[in-house]
Design an enzyme around this catalytic site. Structure first.
Site, PDB file in Angstrom:
ATOM      1  N   ASP A  99      29.025 -34.764  32.717  1.00  0.00           N
ATOM      2  CA  ASP A  99      28.874 -34.828  34.162  1.00  0.00           C
ATOM      3  C   ASP A  99      27.639 -35.644  34.504  1.00  0.00           C
ATOM      4  O   ASP A  99      26.546 -35.368  34.036  1.00  0.00           O
ATOM      5  CB  ASP A  99      28.740 -33.417  34.737  1.00  0.00           C
ATOM      6  CG  ASP A  99      28.552 -33.418  36.245  1.00  0.00           C
ATOM      7  OD1 ASP A  99      27.469 -33.835  36.688  1.00  0.00           O
ATOM      8  OD2 ASP A  99      29.470 -33.002  36.964  1.00  0.00           O
ATOM      9  N   TYR A 104      21.859 -39.984  39.874  1.00  0.00           N
ATOM     10  CA  TYR A 104      21.043 -39.767  38.674  1.00  0.00           C
ATOM     11  C   TYR A 104      20.588 -41.091  38.069  1.00  0.00           C
ATOM     12  O   TYR A 104      19.713 -41.120  37.205  1.00  0.00           O
ATOM     13  CB  TYR A 104      21.815 -38.976  37.618  1.00  0.00           C
ATOM     14  CG  TYR A 104      22.339 -37.644  38.071  1.00  0.00           C
ATOM     15  CD1 TYR A 104      21.780 -36.974  39.158  1.00  0.00           C
ATOM     16  CD2 TYR A 104      23.414 -37.048  37.421  1.00  0.00           C
ATOM     17  CE1 TYR A 104      22.276 -35.751  39.572  1.00  0.00           C
ATOM     18  CE2 TYR A 104      23.909 -35.822  37.828  1.00  0.00           C
ATOM     19  CZ  TYR A 104      23.336 -35.174  38.903  1.00  0.00           C
ATOM     20  OH  TYR A 104      23.838 -33.964  39.305  1.00  0.00           O
ATOM     21  N   LYS A 129      29.601 -38.257  40.691  1.00  0.00           N
ATOM     22  CA  LYS A 129      29.473 -37.788  42.067  1.00  0.00           C
ATOM     23  C   LYS A 129      29.129 -38.928  43.026  1.00  0.00           C
ATOM     24  O   LYS A 129      28.447 -39.878  42.652  1.00  0.00           O
ATOM     25  CB  LYS A 129      28.391 -36.713  42.164  1.00  0.00           C
ATOM     26  CG  LYS A 129      28.602 -35.527  41.223  1.00  0.00           C
ATOM     27  CD  LYS A 129      27.495 -34.509  41.366  1.00  0.00           C
ATOM     28  CE  LYS A 129      27.615 -33.435  40.302  1.00  0.00           C
ATOM     29  NZ  LYS A 129      27.227 -33.951  38.972  1.00  0.00           N
ATOM     30  N   HIS A 162      28.620 -35.256  46.462  1.00  0.00           N
ATOM     31  CA  HIS A 162      27.396 -34.664  45.935  1.00  0.00           C
ATOM     32  C   HIS A 162      26.691 -33.743  46.922  1.00  0.00           C
ATOM     33  O   HIS A 162      26.125 -32.711  46.527  1.00  0.00           O
ATOM     34  CB  HIS A 162      26.437 -35.780  45.500  1.00  0.00           C
ATOM     35  CG  HIS A 162      25.437 -35.364  44.487  1.00  0.00           C
ATOM     36  ND1 HIS A 162      24.854 -36.244  43.602  1.00  0.00           N
ATOM     37  CD2 HIS A 162      24.892 -34.163  44.187  1.00  0.00           C
ATOM     38  CE1 HIS A 162      24.015 -35.605  42.823  1.00  0.00           C
ATOM     39  NE2 HIS A 162      24.013 -34.341  43.161  1.00  0.00           N
TER      40      HIS A 162
END
Length: 340
Positions: A99, A104, A129, A162
């Protein structure tokens, strides 16, 4: 990323010297029960006939049992090389679900680790996401394409919104289309409150397969879990160990149960979540910790011990709330800084 004044995983504001350790490095997610530890089972249940998105329900039944990796090595602390190394170590340890998220800023490294792992793509389950700045109809199409290019994949197994901000209704329409085109195998949400999720379900044809929220021994969300179960939506839990805060690892009850079952406190908490039918996502960059986090299928907590842990619930988040207009405004302003 080091300049972002809030956690990209949970969205709470933070002092950069005291960031949420549960929201950086590598996360592991353990799907519940004791019987099946083959990633193909997850694929069959979640993806057979594209059943999840098609009927707006979830086949995350309580007898599921694959072990998976949730890789979220964020750029707050990790270089690209460390991200790739951590994901490779986790896959080698037996994890099969990865994931990540555009926010990120590590999708390229995750994609390289997948390609270098030697594990066939069909044996891996990849989640990413959609970030706030792309949460709209056109933005979702654009954001998804960018994630696909960075990951170097032909399809995504699970795609999540998200955060519940911006035009998430428009984004959901685009995600439904991506699902219909076979580019996404299932779709879901992240950090949606029960009220916001109820509104979202009421005015959409397709229910999310997953809602990823904070859940731990001190913030147990029993009412949220009951609602999600009633809607056949799977709860995933971020920060299942409360980021090590509020003395969870030193809690007298959990320490006594650790001695009783000859398991670590984290293993006790993970097992408690699993027996509630919740998928816990817990961080680790160390191979020995990754293996420990998987070693929770050879014991079961008694009903009495489950009730004792339930008594630890405080009913509130372990992190600063984001409930005022000022907090949300600051959060959304900071969200613009991510390179997605």
């Amino acid at each position: 990323s080091v300049n972002h004044p809030f956690c990209s995983m949970c969205g709470f504001h933070m002092d950069l010297e005291h960031f949420h350790f549960d929201c950086v490095e590598v996360w592991n997610t353990i799907q519940h029960s004791d019987n099946i530890k083959n990633m193909n089972w997850w694929h069959n249940q979640l993806l057979q006939g594209n059943h999840i998105a098609a009927v707006g329900g979830s086949d995350f039944h309580k007898d599921i049992g694959p072990l998976k990796l949730l890789a979220n090595p964020t750029t707050i602390v990790h270089t690209t090389a460390k991200t790739e190394e951590a994901v490779l170590q986790a896959i080698q340890s037996g994890y099969r679900l990865i994931d990540t998220a555009s926010a990120y800023e590590n999708e390229e490294a995750v994609g390289r680790a997948i390609r270098h792992s030697g594990v066939p793509r069909e044996e891996l389950f990849v989640t990413t996401k959609l970030w706030i700045t792309d949460t709209s109809y056109e933005g979702a199409k654009r954001g998804f394409q960018h994630s696909m290019e960075r990951l170097g994949l032909d399809y995504i197994d699970l795609y999540l919104i998200h955060q519940p901000f911006h035009d998430y209704y428009g984004a959901w329409r685009a995600m439904e289309e991506l699902y219909a085109e076979g580019k996404v195998r299932a779709i879901g949400v992240d950090n949606f409150t029960q009220g916001r999720l109820a509104d979202f379900i009421f005015f959409n044809k397709v229910k999310p397969a997953v809602n990823l929220v904070e859940c731990n021994a001190f913030f147990q969300r029993e009412h949220d879990l009951a609602y999600l179960n009633s809607q056949e939506i799977q709860m995933q839990a971020w920060s299942p160990l409360a980021a090590g805060s509020e003395g969870l690892l030193e809690n007298p009850l959990l320490l006594s149960l650790s001695q009783k079952y000859q398991k670590s406190v984290p293993q006790i908490v993970l097992r408690w979540l699993i027996q509630r039918g919740i998928i816990p996502l817990v961080k680790s960059v160390k191979p020995e910790r990754m293996k420990e986090n998987l070693d929770v299928f050879d014991f079961a907590l008694s009903a009495e011990d489950m009730e004792q842990i339930a008594a630890l619930d405080t009913g509130h988040s372990c992190f600063p709330p984001r409930t005022t207009g000022q907090d949300v405004h600051a959060f959304l302003k900071a969200a613009q800084g991510f390179q997605v």
